[in-house]
Design an enzyme around this catalytic site. Structure first.
Site, PDB file in Angstrom:
ATOM      1  N   LYS A 200       0.819  -1.214   0.000  1.00  0.00           N
ATOM      2  CA  LYS A 200       0.000   0.000   0.000  1.00  0.00           C
ATOM      3  C   LYS A 200       0.856   1.268   0.000  1.00  0.00           C
ATOM      4  CE  LYS A 200      -4.059  -1.944   0.068  1.00  0.00           C
ATOM      5  NZ  LYS A 200      -3.716  -3.356   0.027  1.00  0.00           N
TER       6      LYS A 200
HETATM    7  N1  T4K Z   1      -9.985  -3.641   0.812  1.00  0.00           N
HETATM    8  C1  T4K Z   1      -9.354  -3.468  -0.361  1.00  0.00           C
HETATM    9  C2  T4K Z   1     -10.028  -2.662  -1.425  1.00  0.00           C
HETATM   10  C3  T4K Z   1      -8.083  -4.026  -0.561  1.00  0.00           C
HETATM   11  O1  T4K Z   1      -7.463  -3.868  -1.744  1.00  0.00           O
HETATM   12  C4  T4K Z   1      -7.493  -4.761   0.477  1.00  0.00           C
HETATM   13  C5  T4K Z   1      -6.202  -5.391   0.290  1.00  0.00           C
HETATM   14  C6  T4K Z   1      -8.181  -4.884   1.694  1.00  0.00           C
HETATM   15  C7  T4K Z   1      -9.442  -4.320   1.819  1.00  0.00           C
HETATM   16  C8  T4K Z   1      -7.616  -5.648   2.847  1.00  0.00           C
HETATM   17  O2  T4K Z   1      -6.452  -5.023   3.347  1.00  0.00           O
HETATM   18  P1  T4K Z   1      -5.403  -5.887   4.227  1.00  0.00           P
HETATM   19  O3  T4K Z   1      -6.189  -6.826   5.094  1.00  0.00           O
HETATM   20  O4  T4K Z   1      -4.485  -6.602   3.283  1.00  0.00           O
HETATM   21  O5  T4K Z   1      -4.683  -4.837   5.039  1.00  0.00           O
HETATM   22  C9  T4K Z   1      -2.561  -7.889  -2.044  1.00  0.00           C
HETATM   23  C10 T4K Z   1      -2.534  -7.470  -0.596  1.00  0.00           C
HETATM   24  O6  T4K Z   1      -2.276  -8.554   0.276  1.00  0.00           O
HETATM   25  C11 T4K Z   1      -3.763  -6.778  -0.138  1.00  0.00           C
HETATM   26  O7  T4K Z   1      -3.389  -5.968   0.956  1.00  0.00           O
HETATM   27  C12 T4K Z   1      -4.358  -5.891  -1.216  1.00  0.00           C
HETATM   28  N2  T4K Z   1      -5.595  -5.310  -0.814  1.00  0.00           N
HETATM   29  C13 T4K Z   1      -4.593  -6.680  -2.490  1.00  0.00           C
HETATM   30  C14 T4K Z   1      -5.161  -5.817  -3.581  1.00  0.00           C
HETATM   31  O8  T4K Z   1      -3.353  -7.195  -2.942  1.00  0.00           O
HETATM   32  P2  T4K Z   1      -1.919 -10.177  -3.183  1.00  0.00           P
HETATM   33  O9  T4K Z   1      -1.863 -11.446  -2.474  1.00  0.00           O
HETATM   34  O10 T4K Z   1      -2.588 -10.159  -4.460  1.00  0.00           O
HETATM   35  O11 T4K Z   1      -0.507  -9.487  -3.393  1.00  0.00           O
HETATM   36  P3  T4K Z   1       0.906  -9.926  -2.861  1.00  0.00           P
HETATM   37  O12 T4K Z   1       1.003  -9.807  -1.390  1.00  0.00           O
HETATM   38  O13 T4K Z   1       1.234 -11.225  -3.457  1.00  0.00           O
HETATM   39  O14 T4K Z   1       1.877  -8.832  -3.501  1.00  0.00           O
HETATM   40  C15 T4K Z   1       1.672  -8.236  -4.758  1.00  0.00           C
HETATM   41  C16 T4K Z   1       3.015  -8.007  -5.455  1.00  0.00           C
HETATM   42  O15 T4K Z   1       3.877  -7.253  -4.653  1.00  0.00           O
HETATM   43  C17 T4K Z   1       3.719  -9.298  -5.833  1.00  0.00           C
HETATM   44  O16 T4K Z   1       4.101  -9.214  -7.184  1.00  0.00           O
HETATM   45  C18 T4K Z   1       4.951  -9.326  -4.947  1.00  0.00           C
HETATM   46  C19 T4K Z   1       5.140  -7.895  -4.500  1.00  0.00           C
HETATM   47  N3  T4K Z   1       5.547  -7.833  -3.098  1.00  0.00           N
HETATM   48  C20 T4K Z   1       4.637  -8.182  -2.142  1.00  0.00           C
HETATM   49  C21 T4K Z   1       4.996  -8.148  -0.826  1.00  0.00           C
HETATM   50  C22 T4K Z   1       3.991  -8.532   0.238  1.00  0.00           C
HETATM   51  C23 T4K Z   1       6.826  -7.479  -2.789  1.00  0.00           C
HETATM   52  O17 T4K Z   1       7.643  -7.195  -3.684  1.00  0.00           O
HETATM   53  N4  T4K Z   1       7.182  -7.415  -1.475  1.00  0.00           N
HETATM   54  C24 T4K Z   1       6.316  -7.741  -0.463  1.00  0.00           C
HETATM   55  O18 T4K Z   1       6.683  -7.657   0.721  1.00  0.00           O
HETATM   56  O19 T4K Z   1      -2.744  -9.232  -2.162  1.00  0.00           O
END
Ligand code: T4K
Length: 400
Positions: A200
């Site tokens: 974020k």
């Molecule tokens: N409401 C809305 C509208 C939201 O979009 C979200 C979350 C929420 C509520 C709930 O918020 P939280 O409970 O998460 O606080 C991600 C996130 O986990 C999520 O927070 C986010 N929205 C959603 C849109 O996307 P993933 O699983 O699709 O993405 P992730 O974690 O695999 O990472 C995305 C990319 O970023 C990857 O290509 C890898 C890169 N990355 C990720 C992380 C965590 C990094 O380079 N380093 C890192 O540390 O969910």
């Protein structure tokens, strides 16, 4: 002179980027400030539960949003659950389907029934007129999302919620730092919820916060997020453990301090994409409305297949082959995911044509500190080349 470009990776060439470009690469700007804060927490031996860093983070967030109360939490999903529980809601919640699945899940998890409204395709946000048609005497609340950081139709929804005397809550996971008519997101409706997930705009590794001007609601949220207790041992409510740790607050505070620098980086990337994609037919970069300012954490491009020569999915496949890990948020829409399709008696399977159509046309591209300016130029050039070879790309992605 003819410039010879290498073959696209999807057509057998080598990927343009040797290291993957991510959508949502965390911004980590000031490691020293973060580590100093963590050292302070270690020295104090106060690691979680109402620590000074969490208290400072909450105060800074409340000031930023211009609200009286803020409760920081372990993530935004649990923050929303705690909020829905603390608001004492039962029945239906009108919300968009075109959002991350967490928006719907939090309501369902709390025993509420999400009723999905369609969107205004120009913004991707909930269509207040459709929402109005879905509000009934079973409606317990309206939950709107400031999608991709672009403020939801605040005025119309405020009016609708007031007419029906139901709370208006905002899932503001994407929108810290955005403003609507000069007013910061975070202070609209009965309460708003921020996310500080690593991906974020402001990140705390994981984290969330509930912001509200309602003192009673804030008090319940604070207790419910701490097992239903106040600072002492008295248990007034059924609660959970949704507390933020000091390490997360250390990251959140450091990230908040760097917000203006981050906005500048995001705006610079946005402008670069705008210039680079200007001459690619059929591709439209999402822009804020004139009366909004946004954090530009998401670069969202809409693909008109008939004009572009490739579909969104073909473009996504071709870019992934080049090591650009694009996302297709938010396809297929919450209403078409298994938990909501499985029980049509409960979750009226309304057709949501505009959500469905937009979900098939948008693609999110890398931005922020995770992509260098010259890489944005390379990416735009690459996108143009993919579009120009649309027929070959289509046959490679979907062989007949
Ligand atoms: N409401 C809305 C509208 C939201 O979009 C979200 C979350 C929420 C509520 C709930 O918020 P939280 O409970 O998460 O606080 C991600 C996130 O986990 C999520 O927070 C986010 N929205 C959603 C849109 O996307 P993933 O699983 O699709 O993405 P992730 O974690 O695999 O990472 C995305 C990319 O970023 C990857 O290509 C890898 C890169 N990355 C990720 C992380 C965590 C990094 O380079 N380093 C890192 O540390 O969910």
């Amino acid at each position: 002179m003819t410039i010879r470009h290498p073959e696209l990776a999807v057509l057998g060439g080598a990927p343009t980027f040797t290291e993957a470009l991510h959508v949502g690469r965390p911004n980590v700007l000031d490691q020293d400030a973060f580590l100093d804060r963590v050292r302070g927490a270690l020295d104090r031996k106060w690691l979680t539960a109402f620590g000074p860093l969490v208290a400072e983070f909450e105060q800074r967030l409340a000031d930023l949003a211009g609200v009286a109360h803020c409760v920081a939490t372990c993530n935004a999903s649990v923050a929303m659950q705690v909020l829905l529980r603390s608001a004492g809601l039962t029945g239906e919640v009108v919300m968009p389907s075109f959002t991350f699945i967490a928006t719907a899940h939090t309501a369902l998890w709390e025993g509420l029934v999400p009723v999905f409204a369609d969107i205004d395709e120009r913004t991707g946000n909930i269509d207040p007129e459709h929402a109005r048609r879905l509000v009934t005497d079973r409606t317990a609340a309206i939950v709107a999302v400031h999608l991709w950081g672009h403020p939801a139709p605040v005025e119309q929804l405020t009016e609708l919620a007031a007419e029906h005397d139901v709370p208006l809550l905002f899932d503001s996971a994407h929108a810290i730092g955005s403003q609507h008519h000069g007013r910061p997101v975070g202070g609209f409706g009965s309460a708003e919820v921020f996310s500080f997930h690593a991906t974020k705009f402001v990140n705390a590794f994981e984290g969330g916060a509930v912001l509200t001007d309602d003192g009673d609601l804030a008090d319940r949220v604070r207790r419910v997020h701490n097992y239903g207790r106040g600072k002492g041992e008295d248990v007034a409510y059924l609660g959970t453990n949704a507390k933020m740790t000091e390490v997360c607050a250390a990251m959140g505070l450091t990230s908040l301090e760097n917000m203006s620098e981050l906005i500048a980086v995001n705006i610079a990337r946005h402008e670069r994409y705008r210039a680079g994609l200007r001459d690619v037919p059929g591709l439209t970069l999402r822009e804020p409305r004139p009366f909004d300012s946004v954090n530009h954490q998401y670069i969202v491009v809409e693909v008109d297949q008939d004009v572009a020569g490739v579909s969104r999915d073909e473009l996504a496949a071709a870019l992934r082959a080049e090591n650009v890990l694009v996302r297709t948020h938010f396809h297929p829409g919450c209403h078409r995911t298994e938990p909501y399709v499985r029980d049509p008696a409960k979750h009226t399977p309304l057709p949501l044509p505009r959500s469905e159509a937009l979900g098939e046309r948008v693609i999110s591209l890398p931005t922020g500190t995770g992509v260098r300016p010259e890489q944005v130029d390379q990416l735009c050039e690459l996108i143009g080349r993919i579009a120009r070879q649309g027929d070959r790309v289509s046959s490679a992605v979907t062989p007949s």
